[in-house]
Write a protein that holds these residues in place. Sequence first.
Motif, mmCIF file in Angstrom:
data_model
loop_
_atom_site.group_PDB
_atom_site.id
_atom_site.type_symbol
_atom_site.label_atom_id
_atom_site.label_comp_id
_atom_site.label_asym_id
_atom_site.label_seq_id
_atom_site.Cartn_x
_atom_site.Cartn_y
_atom_site.Cartn_z
ATOM 1 N N PHE A 51 35.205 49.322 -12.108
ATOM 2 C CA PHE A 51 34.180 49.576 -11.095
ATOM 3 C C PHE A 51 34.721 49.569 -9.671
ATOM 4 O O PHE A 51 34.106 50.136 -8.768
ATOM 5 C CB PHE A 51 33.011 48.584 -11.229
ATOM 6 C CG PHE A 51 33.387 47.146 -11.013
ATOM 7 C CD1 PHE A 51 33.395 46.599 -9.743
ATOM 8 C CD2 PHE A 51 33.701 46.331 -12.093
ATOM 9 C CE1 PHE A 51 33.727 45.265 -9.533
ATOM 10 C CE2 PHE A 51 34.037 44.994 -11.904
ATOM 11 C CZ PHE A 51 34.053 44.467 -10.617
ATOM 12 N N LEU A 52 35.891 48.948 -9.453
ATOM 13 C CA LEU A 52 36.516 48.990 -8.132
ATOM 14 C C LEU A 52 37.150 50.354 -7.857
ATOM 15 O O LEU A 52 37.282 50.766 -6.703
ATOM 16 C CB LEU A 52 37.601 47.920 -8.018
ATOM 17 C CG LEU A 52 37.205 46.452 -8.139
ATOM 18 C CD1 LEU A 52 38.452 45.590 -8.246
ATOM 19 C CD2 LEU A 52 36.346 46.017 -6.963
ATOM 20 N N GLY A 53 37.619 51.002 -8.917
ATOM 21 C CA GLY A 53 38.346 52.256 -8.765
ATOM 22 C C GLY A 53 39.797 52.057 -8.377
ATOM 23 O O GLY A 53 40.480 52.997 -7.971
ATOM 24 N N ARG A 54 40.310 50.837 -8.543
ATOM 25 C CA ARG A 54 41.680 50.473 -8.148
ATOM 26 C C ARG A 54 42.015 49.134 -8.786
ATOM 27 O O ARG A 54 41.122 48.435 -9.292
ATOM 28 C CB ARG A 54 41.772 50.335 -6.628
ATOM 29 C CG ARG A 54 40.777 49.322 -6.058
ATOM 30 C CD ARG A 54 41.035 48.972 -4.615
ATOM 31 N NE ARG A 54 39.994 48.130 -4.062
ATOM 32 C CZ ARG A 54 39.849 46.831 -4.284
ATOM 33 N NH1 ARG A 54 40.703 46.196 -5.091
ATOM 34 N NH2 ARG A 54 38.865 46.132 -3.724
ATOM 35 N N PRO A 55 43.300 48.726 -8.777
ATOM 36 C CA PRO A 55 43.637 47.396 -9.281
ATOM 37 C C PRO A 55 42.990 46.289 -8.437
ATOM 38 O O PRO A 55 42.876 46.415 -7.218
ATOM 39 C CB PRO A 55 45.166 47.343 -9.174
ATOM 40 C CG PRO A 55 45.591 48.769 -9.200
ATOM 41 C CD PRO A 55 44.504 49.520 -8.466
#
Length: 246
Positions: A51-55
């Motif tokens: 859901f963050l779209g990134r680590p």
Amino acid sequence: MRNSSLALTLAVLLLSGAAGGAAPLPKGFVYLRDVDPSIAQDIRYAGAHNFLGRPADGYGAAECVLAQPAAAALKQAQDKLAAQNLLLIVWDCYRPARAVRDFVRWTENPDQQTKTEFFPHIDKTQLVPLGYIAARSKHSRGATVDVGLIPIGAPTGSTAKPVSCDRPKGERFDDGTLDFGSGYDCFDPIANLDNAEVGEPAADNRQRLSALMQSVGFKPYAMEWWHFELRDAPFASEFDFEILPR
């Protein structure tokens, strides 16, 4: 003197190499791969498909780290699945406290790039008040896991375009699992363990997973069919060490 100096330099390099690599885990923690390498791992917060779209902060490696009793309990669960042609898959295990803070900060910014897949019907500013994202997580104590069940040999990690996590299996992201009625980390009521709107196969699979996990000492979480906490967790406080390669 040159030979002595060279020998000393080589010795220092060898010692440095032996001491290099990942920092040791805190006492009482283990890598799940060292306990049961057969359990599948798709550590979502170490990559971009979440859901963050990134680590997330603190995820320096895609590894499941757990308190030793929790890892041992997962091995027991996997042993029970051995005759059923099924594997556990883990999506998250120990979660650094810095990642929890990262999640909360994310709910406060206007970015909506992952809304289509992970929170299609809920305003992201409500994810903490509604209980989908915790301001303090028991994952940070090392004995809480997010898990599912996959048939042995099932592919995982489809690269399909983002589709709402509440869509039927075959339309939403294909994570290789049995049908559980929603995708992992679906911030929506359909992910509630006893949601009556999922079909019978999905409801049966949720109860199957829940019964398995309870049989080895975990308790379920009503809002998320994938979330389980070890009843006799060894640590009462949160940790914030970074997850590093084994």
